[in-house]
Write an enzyme that holds these catalytic residues in place. Structure first.
Site, PDB file in Angstrom:
ATOM      1  N   SER A 189       6.194  -1.302   6.404  1.00 40.35           N
ATOM      2  CA  SER A 189       6.719  -0.755   6.007  1.00 40.35           C
ATOM      3  C   SER A 189       6.452   0.006   5.931  1.00 40.35           C
ATOM      4  O   SER A 189       4.818   0.373   6.200  1.00 40.35           O
ATOM      5  CB  SER A 189       7.331  -1.580   4.587  1.00 40.35           C
ATOM      6  OG  SER A 189       5.956  -0.945   3.605  1.00 40.35           O
ATOM      7  N   LYS A 190       6.686   1.945   5.530  1.00 42.14           N
ATOM      8  CA  LYS A 190       5.982   2.500   5.329  1.00 42.14           C
ATOM      9  C   LYS A 190       5.096   3.066   4.018  1.00 42.14           C
ATOM     10  O   LYS A 190       4.342   3.662   4.418  1.00 42.14           O
ATOM     11  CB  LYS A 190       7.318   3.732   5.070  1.00 42.14           C
ATOM     12  CG  LYS A 190       7.038   5.349   4.643  1.00 42.14           C
ATOM     13  CD  LYS A 190       8.080   5.943   4.430  1.00 42.14           C
ATOM     14  CE  LYS A 190       7.647   7.150   4.275  1.00 42.14           C
ATOM     15  NZ  LYS A 190       8.719   8.006   2.834  1.00 42.14           N
ATOM     16  N   ARG A 191       5.097   1.583   3.221  1.00 41.62           N
ATOM     17  CA  ARG A 191       4.594   1.885   1.880  1.00 41.62           C
ATOM     18  C   ARG A 191       2.611   1.075   2.389  1.00 41.62           C
ATOM     19  O   ARG A 191       1.512   1.901   2.070  1.00 41.62           O
ATOM     20  CB  ARG A 191       4.803   0.272   0.980  1.00 41.62           C
ATOM     21  CG  ARG A 191       5.931   1.187   0.410  1.00 41.62           C
ATOM     22  CD  ARG A 191       5.707   1.960  -1.235  1.00 41.62           C
ATOM     23  NE  ARG A 191       4.676   0.564  -1.808  1.00 41.62           N
ATOM     24  CZ  ARG A 191       5.066  -0.027  -2.261  1.00 41.62           C
ATOM     25  NH1 ARG A 191       6.836  -0.885  -2.395  1.00 41.62           N
ATOM     26  NH2 ARG A 191       4.356  -0.342  -3.332  1.00 41.62           N
ATOM     27  N   GLU A 220       1.433   3.946   3.690  1.00 43.70           N
ATOM     28  CA  GLU A 220       0.423   4.981   2.890  1.00 43.70           C
ATOM     29  C   GLU A 220      -0.925   4.436   2.277  1.00 43.70           C
ATOM     30  O   GLU A 220      -1.643   4.504   1.801  1.00 43.70           O
ATOM     31  CB  GLU A 220       1.878   5.130   2.195  1.00 43.70           C
ATOM     32  CG  GLU A 220       2.529   6.287   2.347  1.00 43.70           C
ATOM     33  CD  GLU A 220       3.761   6.348   1.803  1.00 43.70           C
ATOM     34  OE1 GLU A 220       5.138   7.015   1.988  1.00 43.70           O
ATOM     35  OE2 GLU A 220       4.297   5.633   1.380  1.00 43.70           O
TER      36      GLU A 220
END
Ligand code: GLU
Length: 501
Positions: free
Chosen positions: A262-264, A267
């Site tokens: 995921s994008k998380r 990050e």
């Protein structure tokens, strides 16, 4: 004659494409090119609530940057357009009506509130509300109403949706190139909405109609669409259309732990999950990756060539690719490995090409003067690139070619800077001063001669010299550095260090 291969990448413009989307596009592209087929881009924008400005352009730019442009799609009509579903709006109602007249679909008038009530009521009883064979006759639709009642409601302009009439007690035999045979009991399926009260088709209807009209031969898409396959097969059957072949690609999994990437994750761990930057989210392009590296690592996420070979350019991928070698199991994403690929492609670039990119970085840093010309930078690049994964690593690896170090590695100073070092360095300055031809080779010969004559050890001269020239115990062959920065600069760095250390 076998059907012409036509595949499509059909993203919804709801935001930037995740690299998983690019992987789907890539596998479609490879399959199309391998079979001399067409790679179609279709924008699935029927859900107007989720439409995001700029997302379509992002998709097109991302495919372009990756070097996998579409043959057909927005702006490239080959007779199957338009390629945006919003521009095909007028087409779908007819097909929904056709299903109704074939007895394969029905009107449903249940209000959102009412459906919500049923859902909550079921939940309270620990059950799940599914709109299908076991309750459809108790709900508000053209199956439970008389045709007269239905007609009146429609003529009065009451809101309705069109639902698929899922057949009861059937065993569906589905086929997926990657997953093999799949059997589904139709009784577990719900009567999905095909056409919404806002006059737009849902994904399912539009997707099937378009794949049919665009003569798509193979549907290659992410695993998250596997649950829709049963309905899609039923729709093809209901229309009595040929069904394309299906291949559902495995998920791309988090670097550690369970679940999909995921994008998380990006990050948290500091790696991009998007091909190009989007608002605050970093893209592979902006992070300094070469598109060849991105394509290469994406190709190996879920596919393998059956050999140890890992480096593939696009042409080689087209030759080697097959859907049969795509696996079912999720593919773990390894951010470190992506750097390894970039390292490889960086080494394969010409020094001149890299120097041009580096020069842009230097300009941003405002590095002026000194012998900064094209050849000089080419040479710097050739000396340091081996240690770099990205062009953005170049500066840290080479700043001493452009300016004197502003500090000296403390540990190295303790180890290398002895009581007699200033004297030796002073003598060395005198030697360097006397050298006319300051080429790397000549300086090396003369300095070594001097070391020999003076019966000094290399360890007393070379390490401290590196420290004062570079600032740390790193860098390529030291005489190459001296030859590059030149006599004046070499001497001035030594003198400056003597005064500081
Ligand atoms: N519009 C769907 C998506 O956003 C396409 C799924 C499919 O390829 O059928 O992924």
């Amino acid at each position: 004659m076998p059907k012409k291969v036509r595949v499509r990448f059909a993203p919804s413009p709801t935001g930037p494409l995740h690299i998983g989307g690019i992987r789907t596009a890539l596998f479609n592209y490879l399959y199309a090119k391998k079979h001399n087929g067409d790679f179609v881009l279709r924008i699935e924008d029927t859900d107007q609530n989720r439409y995001v400005e700029g997302a379509e352009q992002y998709i097109i730019d991302a495919l372009d940057w990756c070097g996998i442009p579409y043959d057909e799609g927005p702006g490239k009509d080959s007779g199957f357009g338009p390629y945006r579903q919003s521009e095909r709006k007028h087409l779908y109602k007819k097909y929904a009506d056709e299903l109704i007249s074939r007895g394969k679909a029905y009107y449903a008038f249940d209000t959102a509130d009412k459906l919500d009530f049923h859902r909550k009521d079921h939940e309270a009883k620990g059950k799940t509300f599914i709109y299908n064979w076991h309750n459809r006759l108790k709900l508000n639709n053209s199956l439970s109403l008389t045709s007269e009642e239905t007609k009146v409601k429609i003529e009065a302009g009451e809101d309705f949706v069109i639902r698929f009439l899922t057949p009861k007690d059937e065993k569906l035999h589905l086929k997926d190139i990657i997953r093999g045979a799949i059997e589904i009991d139709t009784n577990i399926l719900d009567d999905k909405v095909l056409f919404k009260s806002d006059g737009m088709p849902t994904y399912h209807l539009a997707n099937i109609v378009d794949d049919h009209l665009m003569q798509i031969s193979h549907v290659i898409r992410g695993e998250e669409w596997l649950p829709s396959l049963a309905l899609h097969q039923l729709l093809y059957d209901a229309f009595e259309w040929d069904t394309p072949e299906f291949a559902h690609l495995p998920l791309i999994m988090k670097p550690v732990g369970k679940g999909k990437l995921s994008k998380r994750d990006g990050e948290k761990m500091g790696f991009p999950v998007f091909p190009l930057s989007w608002n605050d989210s970093l893209g592979y392009r902006e992070a300094g990756y070469f598109p060849e590296a991105v394509i290469n690592f994406l190709a190996l996420l879920g596919w393998n060539p059956g050999t140890e070979k890992e480096i593939f350019d696009l042409e080689e991928l087209v030759i080697a690719f097959s859907l049969e070698r795509v696996h079912k199991a999720g593919a773990r994403f390894d951010p470190e490995k992506t750097k390894w690929f970039n390292h490889h492609y960086l080494q394969n670039k010409t020094d001149t090409g890299l120097a041009e990119l580096f020069q842009l970085e230097l300009a941003k840093k405002g590095i002026p003067g000194h012998p900064v010309n094209k050849n000089y930078i080419d040479k710097v690049v050739s000396l340091i690139k081996e240690r770099a994964n990205f062009v953005s690593d170049f500066w840290d690896l080479s700043s001493y070619f452009f300016k004197a170090p502003d500090s000296f590695d403390e540990k190295a100073v303790r180890k290398q800077w002895k009581d007699d070092t200033p004297q030796i360095m002073n003598d060395l300055v005198a030697v360097l001063n006397g050298i006319e031809d300051f080429s790397s080779e000549n300086v090396e010969t003369l300095v070594k001669e001097w070391i020999g004559k003076k019966e000094l050890s290399f360890g007393k001269v070379m390490p401290p010299l590196r420290l004062v020239i570079v600032g740390a115990m790193k860098g390529p062959h030291l005489f190459d550095i001296l030859g590059m920065i030149g006599k004046q600069e070499s001497i001035s760095r030594i003198q400056k260090a003597i005064s500081i250390l």
